[in-house]
Write an enzyme that holds these catalytic residues in place. Structure first.
Site, PDB file in Angstrom:
ATOM      1  N   ASP A   1     -43.500 -63.632  44.282  1.00 22.47           N
ATOM      2  CA  ASP A   1     -43.731 -62.251  44.890  1.00 22.47           C
ATOM      3  C   ASP A   1     -43.294 -61.147  44.284  1.00 22.47           C
ATOM      4  OD1 ASP A   1     -45.189 -64.133  46.673  1.00 22.47           O
ATOM      5  OD2 ASP A   1     -43.288 -64.211  48.002  1.00 22.47           O
TER       6      ASP A   1
ATOM      7  N   GLU B   1     -54.004 -61.323  51.294  1.00 22.60           N
ATOM      8  CA  GLU B   1     -52.492 -60.866  51.713  1.00 22.60           C
ATOM      9  C   GLU B   1     -52.084 -60.075  50.428  1.00 22.60           C
ATOM     10  OE1 GLU B   1     -50.791 -64.610  52.331  1.00 22.60           O
ATOM     11  OE2 GLU B   1     -50.818 -65.291  50.509  1.00 22.60           O
TER      12      GLU B   1
END
Length: 530
Positions: free
Chosen positions: A18, A192
């Site tokens: 991420d 997302e």
């Protein structure tokens, strides 16, 4: 002839998922997720986007990173900190993220210097996960996050990306939230990881879709206003490897963030995985990769002419940056851990000492086990290559025969291997333990001919074959005796164990006697990629 510099992917090898990036002048900063590991959210610095040096961990106190003990729901290794976003505005760095294990939820911390100190957490009370921040030209700040559709989700992962203004004075969301986008494809789950950018009068919303496994993909939409409908690009997804098959060496690309260099180049950091050892096993977890892109017709074109993430590419047009190297061997001569080492969940600091034995890190044998949802006495670092050597020298003379210490390779509390030393009468006893699907099994044990206060323990990984051994001679590099057969490393992959983390290895101490005061003294930890 001009020979252009090349770079090697991943730029952050091992469990660094991420990624988020920001530039301040000619300095670049990247932060990544850490889940239930402590401290949380490492920040790396670079000047060339290729070579990186860790400069801090953002979340260094239990107030900033509360992780509960004993809860399979909230203490599981893949809970905790999800998907940070790092931004800089008017002299202040902002890191926003989600703690899914605690009521803190979505929160912000700030710092004037990216090396810290970072502030107390400011909880936002917002719904969902994967928050991001966008600072508009007028100085206003906007929150962008992911939550289930407000009109009602049709299935698990039926999300919306929403935008709401954030008051930086009060650190509170204000006004109404706006459902900006639901993703590129109909019935696509898990839109997302949103980020907003502004270019040439357009607001761009870049997201990931289809979950963080093999079908992961990156899509983009744009609008002339933050509170009007965002229109998806007809070329979505703008990047995915799901069409390349399971045998391609770089898979599940997604969760991007982008940056423009001072020279006008555009680059994307993103996560991806490298399966190895046959079939589809991703022990290294999700790592940070780098890929170039350009803008054509108002939309990004990723790695023009190729549209994939490669293991090698032409480096950015930036001056070479030489970071301080991370030593292969940590000798514990300081009274703090190096930045790249971690604990599982909030550590009990009293269980770690630099004073018990000079130039050693001493671990107290504690009743919380590595195979539990509690707080084991465990110090670890990330696996960064398919093949490697890890070892440590242990001095250990326990009073309780239930006290054990040694090394471990750890995917989660439910999947790990442990090579542990204990005392059986007046002799040393060695056990090789496998934890698979929460089943704790001693796969091999051996009582030595004498008691050896000092033993060197070693793990060698040859792809998915794991070899555990020990040396009684005190030598660091010879006279090792293998214990047990070759073990299967595939159980340490996310494809077997599930979850979102990669594999770590480290030093560990435990006891079955709560009244015991036994300490294990570790001379060093050494990790070398093969």
């Amino acid at each position: 002839m001009i020979i252009k510099k090349t770079f090697q992917n991943p730029i952050l090898p091992g469990f660094y998922p991420d990624p988020t990036i920001c530039r301040v002048g000619d300095d670049y900063y990247v932060a990544t997720s850490t889940f239930t590991y402590f401290p949380g959210v490492p920040i790396f610095h670079s000047k060339d986007l290729v070579h990186w040096e860790q400069i801090c961990n953002v979340l260094t106190t239990p107030e900033q990173l509360p992780i509960p003990n004993g809860s399979p729901e909230n203490s599981e290794t893949s809970r905790g900190i999800f998907a940070p976003t790092l931004r800089y505005h008017n002299g202040t760095f902002y890191m926003i993220t989600t703690n899914v294990s605690d009521e803190l939820g979505n929160f912000i911390v700030t710092a004037k210097d990216p090396r810290g100190p970072w502030s107390k957490p400011y909880p936002l009370g917002s719904a969902g996960i994967d928050p991001s921040l966008f600072f508009d030209d007028d100085g206003k700040c906007y929150y962008c996050g992911t939550q289930p559709r407000r009109e009602g989700a049709k299935y698990f992962g039926d999300n919306e990306i929403y935008i709401q203004e954030l008051d930086l004075e009060t650190m509170q969301l204000v006004g109404e939230s706006f459902p900006a986008w639901h993703g590129a494809l109909r019935d696509m789950e898990w839109p997302e990881g949103p980020h907003i950018y502004k270019k040439d009068g357009w607001y761009y919303l870049m997201i990931s879709e289809a979950g963080t496994a093999h079908d992961h993909a990156i899509s983009i939409a744009r609008s002339k206003s933050l509170f009007e409908k965002f229109e998806g690009h007809r070329g979505n997804p703008i990047l995915t490897h799901r069409n390349l098959g399971y045998s391609y060496p770089i898979v599940n690309v997604g969760h991007p963030d982008i940056v423009e260099t001072q020279n006008g180049e555009w680059w994307m950091v993103l996560l991806a995985s490298r399966p190895y050892g046959g079939d589809y096993h991703r022990n290294l977890g999700r790592e940070t990769f780098l890929v170039p892109f350009t803008w054509e017709g108002g939309w990004p074109v990723i790695n023009p002419g190729k549209a994939i993430v490669e293991d090698q590419g032409i480096a950015p047009d930036l001056p070479l940056f030489i970071p301080s190297p991370v030593p292969a061997r940590e000798d514990f001569n300081n009274d703090t851990l190096p930045l790249h080492m971690m604990y599982v969940r909030n550590p009990i600091k009293e269980n770690y000492s630099y004073d018990k034995k000079e130039s050693h890190l001493s671990l107290k044998c504690y009743t919380d086990l590595l195979s539990s949802y509690d707080t084991p006495t465990f110090v670890c670092q990330r696996q960064q290559a398919p093949s490697f050597k890890f070892q440590s020298k242990l001095s250990f003379d326990p009073a309780s025969d239930t006290s054990k210490a040694g090394i471990a390779i750890f995917q989660s509390q439910s999947y790990n291997y442990q090579l542990l030393v204990s005392k059986k009468g007046d002799k040393s006893h060695i056990q090789l333990i496998k934890v698979e699907h929460d089943n704790v099994q001693t796969v091999c044990e051996k009582t030595l001919d004498n008691f050896y206060e000092t033993l060197t323990l070693r793990l060698i990984a040859d792809q998915q074959d794991l070899y555990f051994s020990y040396s009684c001679t005190g030598s660091d590099y010879s006279d090792f005796v293998q214990i047990g057969d070759v073990q299967n490393g595939r159980i340490l992959s996310t494809d077997v164990a599930g979850g979102f983390v990669g594999t770590t290895m480290g030093i560990y101490a435990e006891t079955g006697d709560s009244s015991a005061d036994d300490w294990a003294h570790f001379d060093y930890m050494e990790y070398v990629n093969a």
